[in-house]
Each structure stands twice: as C-alpha cells, then as structure tokens.
Design a protein around this motif. Structure first.
Motif, PDB file in Angstrom:
ATOM      1  N   THR B 249       0.836  -1.204   0.000  1.00  0.00           N
ATOM      2  CA  THR B 249       0.000   0.000   0.000  1.00  0.00           C
ATOM      3  C   THR B 249       0.871   1.254   0.000  1.00  0.00           C
ATOM      4  O   THR B 249       0.640   2.180  -0.779  1.00  0.00           O
ATOM      5  CB  THR B 249      -0.937   0.003   1.220  1.00  0.00           C
ATOM      6  OG1 THR B 249      -1.728  -1.183   1.190  1.00  0.00           O
ATOM      7  CG2 THR B 249      -1.846   1.220   1.207  1.00  0.00           C
ATOM      8  N   ASN B 252       3.480   0.893  -3.328  1.00  0.00           N
ATOM      9  CA  ASN B 252       2.925   0.823  -4.685  1.00  0.00           C
ATOM     10  C   ASN B 252       1.699   1.699  -4.916  1.00  0.00           C
ATOM     11  O   ASN B 252       1.238   1.825  -6.044  1.00  0.00           O
ATOM     12  CB  ASN B 252       2.589  -0.633  -5.028  1.00  0.00           C
ATOM     13  CG  ASN B 252       3.803  -1.537  -4.925  1.00  0.00           C
ATOM     14  OD1 ASN B 252       4.000  -2.233  -3.924  1.00  0.00           O
ATOM     15  ND2 ASN B 252       4.656  -1.488  -5.928  1.00  0.00           N
ATOM     16  N   ILE B 253       1.148   2.256  -3.831  1.00  0.00           N
ATOM     17  CA  ILE B 253       0.024   3.188  -4.022  1.00  0.00           C
ATOM     18  C   ILE B 253       0.382   4.559  -3.436  1.00  0.00           C
ATOM     19  O   ILE B 253       0.544   5.523  -4.175  1.00  0.00           O
ATOM     20  CB  ILE B 253      -1.289   2.658  -3.384  1.00  0.00           C
ATOM     21  CG1 ILE B 253      -1.617   1.238  -3.864  1.00  0.00           C
ATOM     22  CG2 ILE B 253      -2.437   3.608  -3.734  1.00  0.00           C
ATOM     23  CD1 ILE B 253      -2.864   0.631  -3.227  1.00  0.00           C
ATOM     24  N   VAL B 325      -0.857   6.262 -11.464  1.00  0.00           N
ATOM     25  CA  VAL B 325      -1.473   5.815 -10.204  1.00  0.00           C
ATOM     26  C   VAL B 325      -2.663   6.696  -9.840  1.00  0.00           C
ATOM     27  O   VAL B 325      -3.770   6.203  -9.565  1.00  0.00           O
ATOM     28  CB  VAL B 325      -0.424   5.789  -9.072  1.00  0.00           C
ATOM     29  CG1 VAL B 325      -1.083   5.472  -7.736  1.00  0.00           C
ATOM     30  CG2 VAL B 325       0.662   4.760  -9.391  1.00  0.00           C
TER      31      VAL B 325
END
Lengths: 363, 363
Positions: B249, B252-253, B325
């Motif tokens: 989380t 990668n986010i 993203v």
C-alpha cells in the motif's frame, strides 16, 4: 438405465448453483454414478432432495444424485473409488488452509490411492483462474497417485437461492480439457467426461484441446472486469456508464487491463487476438450482471483474487511484463481482501497498536 | 467585551464539527460579531444552543453565536454587511448545482454588493482541494464586487455526534492566506482574520503566505491516502498493514501517487520536498483514522473527489505530467462517486436498458 453402481463414479464437491447443476447434468445423462458433497444443506437435501428450476432440464421437486455426503471425509470412508473428483468450490489460496483445494481433495486422493491399484484418478477443477493446477501437482506426485488434473471452464447462470433450492437461468456451457497437453490419459479422461456430461439439446459440453489458451482468454474478462466491479461494488453496465463521459471505465481501466493480460499471455506463447478485448467489453454491456468477485465482496466472502489476478501478475513479473493497471487493481484488492480476511477471522488487527497481530495465519 | 454590533461581522456557512468550532473560536476571541448558518439543526440550536465538548475551550451546555440563521438567504435578508463569509461546507462541484459554493454564497455577495458601497467582501474557503477559488472568480468580478477570496486550511478533529452536539477531540490548527499572492487587501484581510480567530493558548492560527504551496502540500495526503481509503473502505493503518508483505500500500500506491503530486506541483513551480512523502505516509500510520472521503463513501454521501483528485489531474494533463497511479484511483472513484450520485438522485440509471438516463443533471 443400467445398474448405476457399475458405472464410472463421479463425486462433485461444492453444492452451489454450479455444483448441483453439474451433478444433475451427469445424473440426467445416466452414464455415471454421481455423488455430491453438500456441506450446509446436507440434512435438508438428504431428506427432501433439491428443488430445482432449470432452463436446461426443467422443474424438479425432490431431486437427489445417487449419493450425498456431508463431508469429503465421509465420502472417502464410503469404500468407493471415484474415477472423477469434480471440484466446483471457489479457489482461494489465501483463504483458510483447510479449504485449499489440495487439502479438500486429499482424503479422496488418498482413499483412491489405497483402493485403486493403478486405476487413474481424475481431478477436474471447474474453477476460475490461471495456474490453479500447480497446487495439486505440488502436493501429489502424479505418477505415484496415477493422477490426471483436468480443467473445466463453465459458463452458466445458476444460483442457490435458498437452502436446497437452485435456480438455473443461464444455459450450461462447459469445456473440459487436460492441463497437460501431451498427456494422452488425461486427454482421454477429459473426452470421456464430456461424454458423461453432455446432454444433447440440453446443455453444451465440449472437449478443450488448449486449456491454457482458454484460461487466459477467460482471464481477459475476469482480471479486468470482475476485479473492477468488485472494487466499486457495481454491476458491469453501471461501471461502464458511470465513467467520465461514459468512457473512462472501458478506455482507461477495462481495455488497458486486458491489453496487459494479452501481453502476459504472449510471453507464454498464448496469443489472444485483440478483437477479444472488444468482445469482452461488449459481452455484458447491456446485461445487469455482477461478476462473482463483486458478489463475494458484497456478501463479505473472500474473493478469488489470487487465481484471477495474483497468479497472472506473478507470471508478468517473472517474464518482465509491465502491468500498471492490473497491479493497481491488485494492490487495492489485496487491501479489500484483507478486510474480508479480518471479517472471516483469518487475520487479526490490534487497534490499540494499529498493527496486524502476527500469530494468525498469514498469506 | 465591546458592543458586538460594532465589530467586524463574520458569517460561517456550514454547521458541522468544523463550522461550529470555527464560530466558537471567533466568538470566544470576542473581536467579531459571529453569525452561523445552521441547516438541519436550526430549530434545536435556536432554542437550546449547542452542547459542545471541546479540547480547546472546554464544556458548553447552551452555546450560541451572536446570530443563527436557517438559510443563507435568511442571513442575506438581515440587512447586515458581512466582512467575512466563511465557507466550511464540503466542496463538491459534481454535486447538486444549488450546493455549489458560488451558488451558496451568491445571496450574501449580492447583498454585500448592494449595502457595501466599496467595502471589501472577504470569502474564506475553509475547504480541501486545489483550484477551489476559480469557481468564485469565474462567477464574480473581483473588482466590481470588491471581493477577496481567502484560503483556510484546517487541521482539527471535530465531529457533530448528534443534532446540536459537537465533540472536538483534536486541537484546532488553522492557516489562512490569500489566493492572490500579490493582492495586499486580500493579504491584510487574511492577517486580520487570524487576529480575530486566534485564541492564545487555546487554538493555533497563522497567516499563510504561500497558499498554493500549502494546498499542494495537503494534497499529498489527500490525493493519495484519502482516495485509497475511500476505495477500500478502511482506516489508514489497516490500509497499510493489509498490503502485500505489509508494504504494497505504501510502496505501490501511497508513495507513487504522492510522487505524481510532487511532479504536477513542480510544473507550477511549487516545489514539494521529497521528505514530505515519508512524513505523510507516517503521520497516520498509528492513528485509527478514517479520512473524510472514506467516511463520506461509507455514509453514502458524495465525496470531494473533483477538488482533491479531478483538479490536480486536469493540471497534470495540461502540463503533460504522467499520472498512472492517480489516474487509476480517479477512474475507479468516479465510478464509486457515480454510485453515490445515483443514491442521492443526481443521476438515474435505467436497468431495463442498462443505460444512464440522459435528462438528469450531468457532470
């Protein structure tokens, strides 16, 4: 109809909409002896049978296959050798350890191994996703257990609407093949199953000579659309129509996600035609359909996230394919799955420390 | 305390946790005449006042500001000139047209314009997001209306827990500045507001000389974290801990999303230090906090999606910044917002055609 005890024996595991119609299809054909493992509705069904409304077979008030069992263990203790073990449950590797497919079928495999004396045991996985056969191969030596693992991909609209009550509204269309393309025994077993299953004029059942291709093809839909609908909690048409200018869901999520699947599959020499992308975007545009992951998410049940999205992404990583869209869907859904895992007692979160509790089973 | 009718007049629009504590802060200081527009709790509050438990000011059983109004229209018909119009409602451009900020404040602006004879009207937007001032600038000629638009960014933990009952558990920290960096009148009005608002030893209030920077800075958190929590329906610590290996989380986010915000801001010469990314990932790691978009989503209320994510992405597009993203978060949240818009009657979906009904107000 011949004495059913002399026929090939088939046990179906999982008595949801898919499993029950599967058992009915086999029973209806009359060329096999059909057992069904029924967990929650066992007492009811054992007493009264199923009430089924089927678009393929019509109306049944008290239908039962030849045998019903409460558990796989009970079935394995029945003294029978099962020629086919058909698994129709969800495939959730990040679910409870005891519900992993390899664990569920283990008593039957062991029992067959004890009884079989060289007879082949055919495990048919009627489940979503890619690389689902590997879990079985890893656990059981194929030679030692005389094991064939078969692939079933089913299109069907069938739901358990109440205990012991099944509504089939969409025709059953099954393709069956061997995960090992070169294994003649497995191929023959798959072809044989199609014979036992196919009821001319009722359902569709075909041999699938390229299982890997079929699974990648179905993943186009599942990895892109199933996943998205699960995140936002909406049927496919709403997902499409609620996008920016009614376009962004298909142009910026569905299609790029599917192109990533095409690229991953290509690294395995599975060539998916670009036209399939449009085909799958269109296929449910005007059907008020909620894919299975969306339904599971809503019901608070674990989603088939790993076999639908986690496994393809592992292949992408190994083969160096960029997957920005699928990865984002995955990272978001892993968190959503975490929420479901917490609800289902598979992980514990300590709010006083704002941390996971380590001791509980992890991924 | 001097005769309050001679003091600068301030009207606060929006009587949630933020608005009521804002009005209380001004009233407590005693240097302004404070009006509050209370929609749903008007009758109750007019009769009995608010019951407030405040970590900044203590306990109040029957508190009221100098004036309460049921609607903005009622306030505009009171014959008063308001020096400050403080907007604490949510900013949702894709919500109902009548609730757009420019529409809400229009009666007060018009009334001030009629009464003011050259006096300045200061609109203070105590709201999330970027480019929120443009809607006001587009609708009202700044010169003609003698209008200053001010920016308020507030950190506070305050909630309306029941009708007429406010619980403030987190200290109030407000920074106020002018959207126009070169406008001396606006700057002075912002500084003046800080004087009227700041209660030494109780709350924090400071002048903000670089509003645009502060708003981009706060967007680091909101565009990355607020949005993600809304999609998965979980507090920040769970989002972090439920990631793959407890890492995906943030890695990668959150962090890539924040890096995209840094890149967009940089095209406006707003330089956000990379260290802020870690700062914002950590700031709520161990606090059981659900950001506002997550709470709104859960409650079935529209989210501040456009000002938090839509506007930065417009800037990114104009300035050629890649945002894989943030864009995915946006495209997913637009669909989730569509679900909320349908629930709130802002769009209609015809299930028989599986299509949006065109006639309803669109984006």
């Amino acid at each position: 109809m011949s004495d059913s005890s002399q026929l090939p024996k088939i046990i179906v595991i999982g008595a949801g909409g898919v499993g029950v119609i599967g058992a009915l299809s086999l029973y209806y054909k009359g060329l096999s002896n059909v057992s069904l493992v029924i967990r929650s509705d066992y007492d009811l069904v054992d007493k009264r049978g199923y009430k089924i409304t089927s678009c393929d077979y019509g109306q049944f008030e008290n239908w039962k296959p030849h045998h019903v069992y409460r558990t796989v263990e009970d079935a394995s203790e029945s003294g029978q050798f099962f020629d086919y073990i058909v698994v129709t449950t969800k495939n959730i590797p990040d679910g409870p350890a005891h519900s992993a497919v390899s664990q569920v079928i283990r008593p039957l495999i062991d029992n067959n191994h004890k009884l079989g004396e060289g007879c082949q045991t055919n495990v048919l996985l009627m489940q979503n996703g890619i690389d689902i056969e590997k879990e079985i191969w890893n656990l059981f030596d194929r030679k030692q257990y005389h094991l064939n693992v078969l692939s079933g991909i089913q299109l069907i609209g069938s739901t358990k609407v109440a205990p012991g009550v099944i509504d089939q509204v969409g025709r059953d269309n099954l393709i069956v093949g061997a995960f090992e393309r070169e294994n003649k025994d497995a191929i023959n077993a798959a072809k044989k199953f199609v014979e036992l299953y196919h009821n001319e004029g009722k359902n569709c059942a075909e041999f699938d000579e390229n299982v890997r291709y079929s699974r990648w093809k179905k993943l186009l839909y599942n990895a892109a659309i199933n996943t998205t609908t699960a995140l936002v909690g909406l049927d496919v048409p709403r997902c499409l129509e609620f996008g920016v200018d009614r376009k962004s869901t298909e142009e910026n999520i569905f299609k790029p996600a599917m192109r990533e699947i095409v690229a991953i599959a290509a690294t395995e020499n599975v060539l998916l035609d670009e036209s399939l992308i449009t085909f799958f975007v269109e296929i449910t545009r005007h059907i008020m359909f909620k894919p299975s992951m969306c339904v599971d998410h809503e019901k608070g049940q674990l989603m088939e996230l790993e076999v639908i999205l986690g496994n393809p992404l592992k292949i992408a990583k190994n083969n160096g394919v960029q997957t920005p869209v699928l990865s984002m869907l995955y990272y978001l859904l892993v968190v959503a799955q975490g929420r479901l895992r917490e609800k289902n007692g598979l992980l514990k979160f300590d709010e006083s420390k704002a941390e996971l509790v380590d001791s509980v089973q992890s991924l």
